[in-house]
Design an enzyme around this catalytic site. Sequence first.
Site, PDB file in Angstrom:
ATOM      1  N   HIS A 178      -6.880  -0.220   2.880  1.00 58.73           N
ATOM      2  CA  HIS A 178      -7.105   0.850   3.180  1.00 58.73           C
ATOM      3  C   HIS A 178      -8.035   1.977   2.852  1.00 58.73           C
ATOM      4  CE1 HIS A 178      -3.953   4.947   3.632  1.00 58.73           C
ATOM      5  NE2 HIS A 178      -4.285   4.156   4.536  1.00 58.73           N
ATOM      6  N   HIS A 215      40.993  -4.003   9.125  1.00 59.53           N
ATOM      7  CA  HIS A 215      39.833  -4.566   9.597  1.00 59.53           C
ATOM      8  C   HIS A 215      39.724  -6.130   9.093  1.00 59.53           C
ATOM      9  CE1 HIS A 215      37.289  -1.058   9.809  1.00 59.53           C
ATOM     10  NE2 HIS A 215      38.229  -0.333   9.876  1.00 59.53           N
ATOM     11  N   ARG A 241      -8.727   0.057  12.165  1.00 56.08           N
ATOM     12  CA  ARG A 241      -7.774   1.291  12.776  1.00 56.08           C
ATOM     13  C   ARG A 241      -8.283   2.698  12.188  1.00 56.08           C
ATOM     14  NH1 ARG A 241      -2.524   0.784   9.231  1.00 56.08           N
ATOM     15  NH2 ARG A 241      -4.114   1.912   7.995  1.00 56.08           N
ATOM     16  N   ARG A 280       0.757  -1.289  -0.009  1.00 52.26           N
ATOM     17  CA  ARG A 280       0.047  -0.006  -0.016  1.00 52.26           C
ATOM     18  C   ARG A 280       0.955   1.215  -0.084  1.00 52.26           C
ATOM     19  NH1 ARG A 280      -0.908   4.706   2.545  1.00 52.26           N
ATOM     20  NH2 ARG A 280      -0.585   3.684   4.611  1.00 52.26           N
ATOM     21  N   HIS A 306       7.108   8.314   8.801  1.00 54.61           N
ATOM     22  CA  HIS A 306       8.035   8.693   7.635  1.00 54.61           C
ATOM     23  C   HIS A 306       9.301   9.036   7.834  1.00 54.61           C
ATOM     24  CE1 HIS A 306       5.128   8.101   4.316  1.00 54.61           C
ATOM     25  NE2 HIS A 306       4.054   7.798   5.421  1.00 54.61           N
ATOM     26  N   HIS A 361       3.192   4.991  12.786  1.00 53.40           N
ATOM     27  CA  HIS A 361       3.324   4.960  11.301  1.00 53.40           C
ATOM     28  C   HIS A 361       4.302   6.101  11.122  1.00 53.40           C
ATOM     29  CE1 HIS A 361       2.094   4.447   6.919  1.00 53.40           C
ATOM     30  NE2 HIS A 361       2.398   5.893   6.896  1.00 53.40           N
TER      31      HIS A 361
HETATM   32  C1  HCA Z   1      -1.616   8.167   3.014  1.00 53.94           C
HETATM   33  C2  HCA Z   1      -1.212   8.768   4.292  1.00 53.94           C
HETATM   34  C3  HCA Z   1      -0.646   8.023   5.455  1.00 53.94           C
HETATM   35  C4  HCA Z   1      -1.781   7.269   6.003  1.00 53.94           C
HETATM   36  C5  HCA Z   1      -1.524   6.248   7.232  1.00 53.94           C
HETATM   37  C6  HCA Z   1      -2.501   5.321   7.742  1.00 53.94           C
HETATM   38  C7  HCA Z   1       0.096   8.545   6.487  1.00 53.94           C
HETATM   39  O1  HCA Z   1      -0.814   7.825   2.340  1.00 53.94           O
HETATM   40  O2  HCA Z   1      -2.877   7.815   2.986  1.00 53.94           O
HETATM   41  O3  HCA Z   1      -3.862   5.487   7.016  1.00 53.94           O
HETATM   42  O4  HCA Z   1      -2.534   4.857   8.828  1.00 53.94           O
HETATM   43  O5  HCA Z   1       1.596   8.557   6.479  1.00 53.94           O
HETATM   44  O6  HCA Z   1      -0.559   9.496   7.198  1.00 53.94           O
HETATM   45  O7  HCA Z   1       0.213   6.856   4.744  1.00 53.94           O
HETATM   46 CU    CU Z   2       2.343   7.000   5.195  1.00 49.30          CU
END
Ligand code: HCA
Ligand code: CU
Length: 385
Positions: free
Chosen positions: A70, A296, A132, A10, A203, A201
């Site tokens: 999703h 090394h 979720r 996803r 990034h 989650h």
């Molecule tokens: C997205 C954003 C998402 C959603 C994460 C989630 C994010 O691409 O829709 O639905 O838990 O980083 O907020 O990936």
């Molecule tokens: Cu994301």
Amino acid sequence: MLWILDSTLREGEQTPGVYFDTHIKQAIADKLDQIGINIIETGHPAVTPEIYQAVRQIARRGLKAHIGAHSRSLEKDVDLALECGVDFLGIFYCVSDHRLTNVFKKELNSAVEQISRIIRYAKEKKPDLLIRYTPEDTVRSEFSNVIEAASAAVAAGADIISIADTTGFMVPGTSNNMYDYVLQLKEELAKRGHSPMIAVHCHNDRGFALANALDGFRAGAEIIDTSVLGLGERAGIVDMAQLLIALKTAYQVDNGWKLQLLPELYGLVSKYAGIPIPVNFPAVGQNAFTHCAGVHTHAALENPVHYQSLDPDLLGRHMHVALDHMSGLSSVEWALDQLQIDYDADLAARVLDLVKLTGQKGRTVDEEELVHIVEWCRKHPTQEA
Ligand code: HCA
Ligand code: CU
């Protein structure tokens, strides 16, 4: 208990130019399942008919993992996901004032009402569905808005609240850190009588996705989102291999993950994503267990722990020695031994000279070239190089 959610299919497919055909998606899902991933997020069925089909087919594979889709906070998205037969649904809706005003043109109340309605709708249609709710861009949204939306979501039937660091904003050790965020969210929800599972989650825009995920875990998050190679929007998210290795080797968390399958999975994803694995990528990169400089190599061949904190066995890999201008005698002797080539001190020394010269041209000497070098040195017993 800790669950790993993998979102290669996803979030990973949101990497520009990345598309996995359905048969590849199935192969990836199978491998994730074998490794012991708890939730496989397979896609957003409303995006294309092909994604819809792929989600549907993976959901019917009888895998051990929960299979997730999703979904926006819309009935039609929920319908499509449920038609696919998933048992996990990730509903997202951003509740920051900024997004509500400028994008959704909605008051918080009506957004929260919509989120609750959709969750109730999904739960009524499939009572055992794991739901979720993610307030997208959670960590930059007003905390009170997040609490209001998350509480309403749990009251409506959501099992999991995910904290999305959608833009890679959090930095460990600062006032914006995932550890404190998880604690505060849990505390505020508990005050309202709610104790959903908490997911993180993260990034990687600032390079802290893994550190933030581990911060979240230390504070009690029960689900961590990952992807293979950290694929995802922009700089992507938490890399799965790095997370599993950190959990197993440093946090003593082991769900019985089959880490030895990781190199194969990474090869598969890299090939069909068209994204090479960087040679210096932790654990699965070509150089991850390769020693180069003579100092090394000498010590590592004595005992690998001198220059390795990670055992390559974990991943079914082996220690390796590269031959180039940095090599020492022990590097050459190791390589000759690997090839079962007989040598004396003089030959090894002359092979080393040629290896170093070749390395200066900007490449490493592989096994094939080493054999040629040895042959050349044997035919030219005196220095002619
Ligand atoms: C997205 C954003 C998402 C959603 C994460 C989630 C994010 O691409 O829709 O639905 O838990 O980083 O907020 O990936
Ligand atoms: Cu994301």
